[in-house]
Design a protein around this motif. Structure first.
Motif, PDB file in Angstrom:
ATOM      1  N   THR A   1      -1.216 -13.538   0.516  1.00 39.07           N
ATOM      2  CA  THR A   1      -1.363 -12.196  -0.049  1.00 39.07           C
ATOM      3  C   THR A   1      -2.532 -11.485   0.638  1.00 39.07           C
ATOM      4  OG1 THR A   1      -2.878 -12.959  -1.788  1.00 39.07           O
ATOM      5  CG2 THR A   1      -0.509 -13.065  -2.264  1.00 39.07           C
ATOM      6  N   ASP A   2      -2.721 -10.221   0.291  1.00 42.11           N
ATOM      7  CA  ASP A   2      -3.802  -9.441   0.910  1.00 42.11           C
ATOM      8  C   ASP A   2      -5.080  -9.452   0.076  1.00 42.11           C
ATOM      9  OD1 ASP A   2      -2.847  -8.025  -1.210  1.00 42.11           O
ATOM     10  OD2 ASP A   2      -2.575  -6.132  -0.125  1.00 42.11           O
TER      11      ASP A   2
ATOM     12  N   ASN B   1      -8.726 -10.319  -1.001  1.00 42.24           N
ATOM     13  CA  ASN B   1      -9.852 -10.679  -0.136  1.00 42.24           C
ATOM     14  C   ASN B   1     -10.514 -11.976  -0.597  1.00 42.24           C
ATOM     15  OD1 ASN B   1     -11.867 -10.046  -2.188  1.00 42.24           O
ATOM     16  ND2 ASN B   1     -11.408  -7.881  -1.765  1.00 42.24           N
TER      17      ASN B   1
ATOM     18  N   THR C   1      -8.392  -5.640  -7.336  1.00 32.25           N
ATOM     19  CA  THR C   1      -7.119  -5.958  -6.650  1.00 32.25           C
ATOM     20  C   THR C   1      -5.957  -5.109  -7.161  1.00 32.25           C
ATOM     21  OG1 THR C   1      -6.637  -7.705  -8.268  1.00 32.25           O
ATOM     22  CG2 THR C   1      -7.804  -8.356  -6.255  1.00 32.25           C
TER      23      THR C   1
END
Length: 319
Positions: free
Chosen positions: A258-259, A261, A304
Motif C-alpha cells: 500500500t502507499d 508511509n 492516511t
C-alpha cells in the motif's frame, strides 16, 4: 469255557457295531448319461449320507476332472434329511463336457467324514464325434423369416421410453407457459445513499470507545480488542486488504503493498504489538500507554485518510 464263549460273543457284537457305524457313511457318484457327443453336456451327481452332526468335506473340484473333461458348472451343495432325522444327506450336481472324442475314465471322488476318507466308484465317459453325411446335398441358405409387427409387443418393450418422452414434453410445455405468462415485476430504482467515508466512521468509533472508559474499569483486554477491530475495519475499507481475517503479522506484510508511509506503519505495528501482548500474554500496560494507543490510532487514521477532490465535495453539497 464260559469265559471263552463270553469273549467270543463280545467280539462278534463289537464287529457288528463297528460294521454298522462304518456303513452309516455312504458316498455315491452317478452320471446322468455316460455317452455324449463332442460339445454336449451331461451331469454328475455327488451324494453323501452320514449321521447328523458329523463333519464332512466334499471333494475339491477344479476346472477339469481328468484329461479333456471340462467342468462347465458346479452347483451349490443341497441339504436333505432322511426319514430318520439322525441321518443327513448332501448332494451336489456338476455339469461336464468334452471337446475331443474318446473314452475318459473319471477317477473316484473322495469325501472326508469325521477325518475318515471315503471314495466313490470310478466312472467312464464315452465321447463320440458328430457324424456328417459326406454325400448329402448342399442346401441353400434359408431366407430370413420376417416377424410380423405387433403393436402390443412394441409397446411392451418401449413403454418406459414412450412415457418418459410424454413427461418431458409436458414439462417443456409447462415451462413455456410459465415464462410466457410470468407477471412482469417493475424494477424499483434503488436510492443510493452516499456512503460514509471510512475515516469518519473509524474516528467516530474511536470517540465512542474512549467514552466507554474500559481500561479504567480494568477491562483492558476488551479495550484493545475493540481498538484493533476499529483499525482493522478501517484498513480493510481504506486499503482493500482482508485485515479483519488476518493476524497482526499478515496485516503488516499486506501494508507493504500500500502507499501508507513508514511513520504510520511504525505506529500501527506498535499498537498491534501492545494489543497482542494484552490479549495473548495477559500483559497490563500502563495508563499512559492506554491513553497513548488511542491517540496514535487517531493519528494513523487522520494521516492516511483518503482526501476527496473539491469538485466531488461541491456536488455532494448541492445534492
Amino acid at each position: 469255557m464260559r469265559k471263552q464263549v463270553f469273549i467270543f460273543f463280545s467280539f462278534m457284537m463289537l464287529s457288528i457295531i463297528g460294521f454298522a457305524q462304518s456303513s452309516v457313511n455312504d458316498v455315491l457318484a452317478t452320471i446322468d448319461t455316460s455317452k455324449i457327443k463332442v460339445g454336449e453336456q451331461t451331469d454328475i451327481y455327488l451324494e453323501a449320507t452320514f449321521l447328523a452332526g458329523s463333519d464332512i468335506v466334499f471333494p475339491t473340484l477344479k476346472d477339469t476332472l481328468y484329461g479333456g473333461i471340462e467342468i462347465v458348472e458346479i452347483k451349490e451343495i443341497d441339504t436333505a434329511y432322511e426319514a430318520d432325522v439322525k441321518y443327513k444327506k448332501l448332494s451336489q450336481r456338476l455339469t461336464i463336457t468334452a471337446w475331443d472324442s474318446g473314452y475318459y475314465p473319471i477317477p473316484p471322488f473322495e469325501f472326508v467324514i469325521n477325518g475318515e476318507h471315503f471314495k466313490t466308484k470310478a466312472l467312464m465317459l464315452e465321447v463320440s464325434n458328430v457324424t456328417i453325411e459326406a454325400e448329402a446335398d448342399i442346401k441353400d441358405i434359408k431366407n430370413i423369416n420376417e416377424t410380423p409387427f405387433s403393436f402390443k409387443e412394441f409397446f411392451k418393450i418401449y413403454w418406459p421410453y414412450f412415457l418418459g418422452g410424454l413427461l418431458l414434453i409436458g414439462l417443456i410445455l409447462i415451462l413455456i407457459y410459465y415464462f410466457k405468462n410470468k407477471p412482469k415485476v417493475e424494477k424499483i430504482k434503488e436510492i443510493i445513499k452516499p456512503s460514509i467515508p471510512p475515516h469518519i466512521s473509524a474516528l467516530e468509533a474511536l470517540k465512542q470507545l474512549e467514552s466507554k472508559k474500559l481500561w479504567q474499569q480494568d477491562k483492558t483486554k476488551e479495550y484493545y480488542s475493540e481498538l484493533t477491530h476499529i483499525l482493522r475495519e478501517y484498513l480493510e475499507q481504506r486499503f482493500e486488504i482482508h485485515a479483519l481475517e488476518q493476524t497482526s503479522d499478515e496485516i503488516i506484510t499486506a501494508l507493504r503493498f500500500t502507499d501508507i508511509n513508514e511513520a504510520e506503519k511504525r505506529r500501527l505495528i506498535k499498537i498491534l504489538m501492545i494489543a497482542d501482548m494484552v490479549k495473548f500474554a495477559k500483559e497490563k500496560p500502563l495508563a499512559s500507554e492506554n491513553e497513548m494507543v488511542i491517540k496514535e490510532a487517531n493519528a494513523i487514521i487522520e494521516n492516511t485518510k483518503l482526501i476527496e477532490p473539491e469538485s466531488n465535495k461541491e456536488e455532494e453539497a448541492k445534492s
